[in-house]
Write a protein that holds these residues in place. Structure first.
Motif, PDB file in Angstrom:
ATOM      1  N   LEU A  22       0.928  -1.246   0.198  1.00 16.39           N
ATOM      2  CA  LEU A  22       0.071  -0.034  -0.197  1.00 16.39           C
ATOM      3  C   LEU A  22       0.936   1.298  -0.076  1.00 16.39           C
ATOM      4  O   LEU A  22       1.780   1.461   1.060  1.00 16.39           O
ATOM      5  CB  LEU A  22      -0.719   0.000   1.401  1.00 16.39           C
ATOM      6  N   SER A  23       0.675   2.094  -0.979  1.00 16.42           N
ATOM      7  CA  SER A  23       1.622   3.099  -1.207  1.00 16.42           C
ATOM      8  C   SER A  23       3.094   2.718  -1.489  1.00 16.42           C
ATOM      9  O   SER A  23       4.024   2.753  -0.750  1.00 16.42           O
ATOM     10  CB  SER A  23       1.622   4.110   0.049  1.00 16.42           C
ATOM     11  N   PRO A  24       3.063   2.076  -2.493  1.00 16.88           N
ATOM     12  CA  PRO A  24       4.719   1.257  -2.813  1.00 16.88           C
ATOM     13  C   PRO A  24       5.705   2.747  -3.122  1.00 16.88           C
ATOM     14  O   PRO A  24       5.235   3.516  -3.080  1.00 16.88           O
ATOM     15  CB  PRO A  24       4.280   0.753  -4.155  1.00 16.88           C
ATOM     16  N   VAL A  25       6.931   2.043  -2.593  1.00 17.97           N
ATOM     17  CA  VAL A  25       7.995   2.847  -2.501  1.00 17.97           C
ATOM     18  C   VAL A  25       8.989   2.495  -3.684  1.00 17.97           C
ATOM     19  O   VAL A  25       9.454   1.231  -3.679  1.00 17.97           O
ATOM     20  CB  VAL A  25       8.781   2.673  -0.996  1.00 17.97           C
ATOM     21  N   PRO A  26       9.417   3.363  -4.687  1.00 19.17           N
ATOM     22  CA  PRO A  26      10.155   3.220  -5.749  1.00 19.17           C
ATOM     23  C   PRO A  26      11.701   3.207  -4.825  1.00 19.17           C
ATOM     24  O   PRO A  26      11.880   3.771  -4.137  1.00 19.17           O
ATOM     25  CB  PRO A  26       9.991   4.428  -6.688  1.00 19.17           C
ATOM     26  N   PRO A  27      12.397   2.370  -5.778  1.00 20.86           N
ATOM     27  CA  PRO A  27      13.781   2.221  -5.304  1.00 20.86           C
ATOM     28  C   PRO A  27      14.705   3.730  -5.405  1.00 20.86           C
ATOM     29  O   PRO A  27      14.417   4.298  -6.479  1.00 20.86           O
ATOM     30  CB  PRO A  27      14.568   1.140  -6.250  1.00 20.86           C
ATOM     31  N   LEU A  28      15.346   3.843  -4.609  1.00 19.94           N
ATOM     32  CA  LEU A  28      16.272   5.190  -4.458  1.00 19.94           C
ATOM     33  C   LEU A  28      17.620   5.077  -4.817  1.00 19.94           C
ATOM     34  O   LEU A  28      17.997   6.099  -5.449  1.00 19.94           O
ATOM     35  CB  LEU A  28      16.077   5.578  -2.844  1.00 19.94           C
ATOM     36  N   LEU A  29      18.239   4.162  -4.594  1.00 23.46           N
ATOM     37  CA  LEU A  29      19.532   3.927  -5.081  1.00 23.46           C
ATOM     38  C   LEU A  29      20.258   3.047  -6.062  1.00 23.46           C
ATOM     39  O   LEU A  29      21.124   3.165  -6.423  1.00 23.46           O
ATOM     40  CB  LEU A  29      20.396   3.553  -3.683  1.00 23.46           C
ATOM     41  N   LEU A  30      19.037   2.437  -6.683  1.00 17.79           N
ATOM     42  CA  LEU A  30      19.313   1.333  -7.760  1.00 17.79           C
ATOM     43  C   LEU A  30      18.344   1.614  -8.893  1.00 17.79           C
ATOM     44  O   LEU A  30      17.357   2.108  -8.663  1.00 17.79           O
ATOM     45  CB  LEU A  30      19.303   0.083  -7.191  1.00 17.79           C
ATOM     46  N   PRO A  31      18.736   1.237 -10.174  1.00 19.64           N
ATOM     47  CA  PRO A  31      17.796   1.194 -11.277  1.00 19.64           C
ATOM     48  C   PRO A  31      16.747   0.431 -10.838  1.00 19.64           C
ATOM     49  O   PRO A  31      16.858  -0.497 -10.168  1.00 19.64           O
ATOM     50  CB  PRO A  31      18.619   0.942 -12.371  1.00 19.64           C
ATOM     51  N   ALA A  32      15.548   0.770 -11.183  1.00 20.01           N
ATOM     52  CA  ALA A  32      14.335  -0.098 -11.047  1.00 20.01           C
ATOM     53  C   ALA A  32      14.662  -1.656 -11.413  1.00 20.01           C
ATOM     54  O   ALA A  32      14.473  -2.753 -10.413  1.00 20.01           O
ATOM     55  CB  ALA A  32      12.886   0.360 -11.377  1.00 20.01           C
ATOM     56  N   ARG A  33      14.916  -1.818 -12.514  1.00 21.34           N
ATOM     57  CA  ARG A  33      15.035  -3.144 -13.002  1.00 21.34           C
ATOM     58  C   ARG A  33      16.213  -4.033 -12.269  1.00 21.34           C
ATOM     59  O   ARG A  33      15.708  -5.335 -12.056  1.00 21.34           O
ATOM     60  CB  ARG A  33      15.433  -3.189 -14.358  1.00 21.34           C
ATOM     61  N   SER A  34      17.300  -3.292 -11.683  1.00 20.19           N
ATOM     62  CA  SER A  34      18.109  -3.862 -10.843  1.00 20.19           C
ATOM     63  C   SER A  34      17.840  -4.385  -9.423  1.00 20.19           C
ATOM     64  O   SER A  34      17.781  -5.272  -8.948  1.00 20.19           O
ATOM     65  CB  SER A  34      19.470  -3.119 -10.817  1.00 20.19           C
ATOM     66  N   ALA A  35      17.136  -3.262  -8.805  1.00 25.32           N
ATOM     67  CA  ALA A  35      16.481  -3.354  -7.676  1.00 25.32           C
ATOM     68  C   ALA A  35      15.551  -4.712  -7.510  1.00 25.32           C
ATOM     69  O   ALA A  35      15.434  -5.327  -6.605  1.00 25.32           O
ATOM     70  CB  ALA A  35      15.696  -2.170  -7.136  1.00 25.32           C
ATOM     71  N   PHE A  36      14.543  -4.599  -8.699  1.00 23.82           N
ATOM     72  CA  PHE A  36      13.500  -5.832  -8.269  1.00 23.82           C
ATOM     73  C   PHE A  36      13.620  -6.900  -9.153  1.00 23.82           C
ATOM     74  O   PHE A  36      12.757  -7.927  -9.401  1.00 23.82           O
ATOM     75  CB  PHE A  36      12.251  -5.034  -9.013  1.00 23.82           C
TER      76      PHE A  36
END
Length: 324
Positions: A197-211
């Protein structure tokens, strides 16, 4: 096929979203404090017991709930009650260091919240709290044979949503997850699904690497006015996890919902416990977990059609939610 969604259940008037009567609540709502000796840490918990079982006579599935920054085990009550009514044993965790104690800091709420979220120890403690809770449920004799730990889910709001995606495999850059000499293996394969709920985007990594390692299905719920309180996340940023994670998932964007709309924190004031969006969020959660944990085709169909949403809301689904 009987899905259990009757006028008295998920798709009807949702009477289970009202507070339980006092006599019933006393029996079904347990307050405990669990002690993690390895960290010397006490974890306050609220346990909601199910009214009925999805499969009569079978062990109950488990849902771990994680509050947002400045929250408590009293938060997300609307979601905990809904999941208990749907047959889950619900465990609300309270994470010291990022809980309501932060708001009583002499530094003032805004500064104290910023300091709390920037302290990596508080973030890691949240992850260890969840892992410890799963260990404890498997270890306590009182729960032996009563829980279906193969159907365990995790849900959380804001910092709790951050906890959800990291328990399910989101990368932690530059952090050695060793804690008190105990490695923490993520993703935690005991968790079969997540609700952010209210997802948090990654702050320090590119999204594809983070997830990249996230493989469990996740329900992402946000709002058209869900801007960050401590961080600078925009409503559009909160859709990044859904659009990046390769696993099956659902994104619901509720028209007009703000960051506070999902918290359900009564002690934080009316803004953080305003019920307008609680019923829709709870419906989404129950349908999603029925679809992914029981392969309920009817529930998956209702999700995909947005049958429980209001005008102006939108929903997206990807991957196969049921029938696998």
């Amino acid at each position: 096929m009987d899905t259990g969604f009757t006028r008295r259940g998920v798709i009807g008037s949702l009477p289970w979203l009202a507070l339980a009567r006092a006599a019933r609540a006393e029996a079904a709502d347990l307050l405990q404090e669990w002690r993690d000796p390895a960290r010397g840490r006490t974890i306050p918990v609220r346990i909601r017991l199910p009214d009925t079982m999805p499969t009569p006579g079978a062990p109950a599935p488990v849902a771990i709930l994680s509050h947002g920054l400045g929250g408590s085990r009293d938060g997300l009550a609307y979601l905990g009650i809904a999941l208990a009514q749907a047959g889950f044993v619900v465990v609300h965790l309270q994470h010291h260091g990022s809980d309501s104690g932060v708001l009583r800091s002499g530094a003032g709420p805004a500064v104290a919240m910023a300091l709390s979220v920037l302290d990596v120890r508080n973030a890691l403690d949240r992850l260890y709290d969840v892992a410890f809770a799963l260990d404890e449920l498997a270890r306590q004799p009182a729960w032996r044979g009563r829980l279906d730990l193969a159907r365990a889910a995790i849900a959380g709001h804001s910092f709790g949503a951050w906890t959800v995606t990291h328990m399910l495999g989101e990368a932690l850059p530059g952090v050695a997850l060793l804690g008190e000499g105990r490695p923490l293996a993520l993703p935690d394969r005991r968790l079969a699904a997540g609700i952010a709920l209210s997802p948090v985007p990654p702050l320090l990594l590119p999204a594809r690497s983070a997830f990249a390692r996230v493989s469990a299905p996740i329900l992402h719920v946000t709002g058209t006015r869900d801007s960050g309180v401590v961080d600078a996340a925009t409503p559009e940023d909160r859709t990044i996890p859904f659009h990046t994670i390769a696993a099956p998932g659902v994104l619901a964007v509720l028209a007009g919902a703000t960051h506070a709309s999902f918290a359900g924190e009564p002690a934080a004031g009316a803004r953080w416990n305003e019920p307008t969006y609680h019923e829709r969020t709870a419906r989404l959660a129950v349908l999603f977990l029925r679809a992914v944990l029981w392969h309920d085709m009817a529930a998956a169909s209702l999700l995909q059609r947005g049958a429980m949403l209001a005008p102006g809301d939108r929903i997206e689904t990807k991957g196969r939610l049921a029938g696998a």
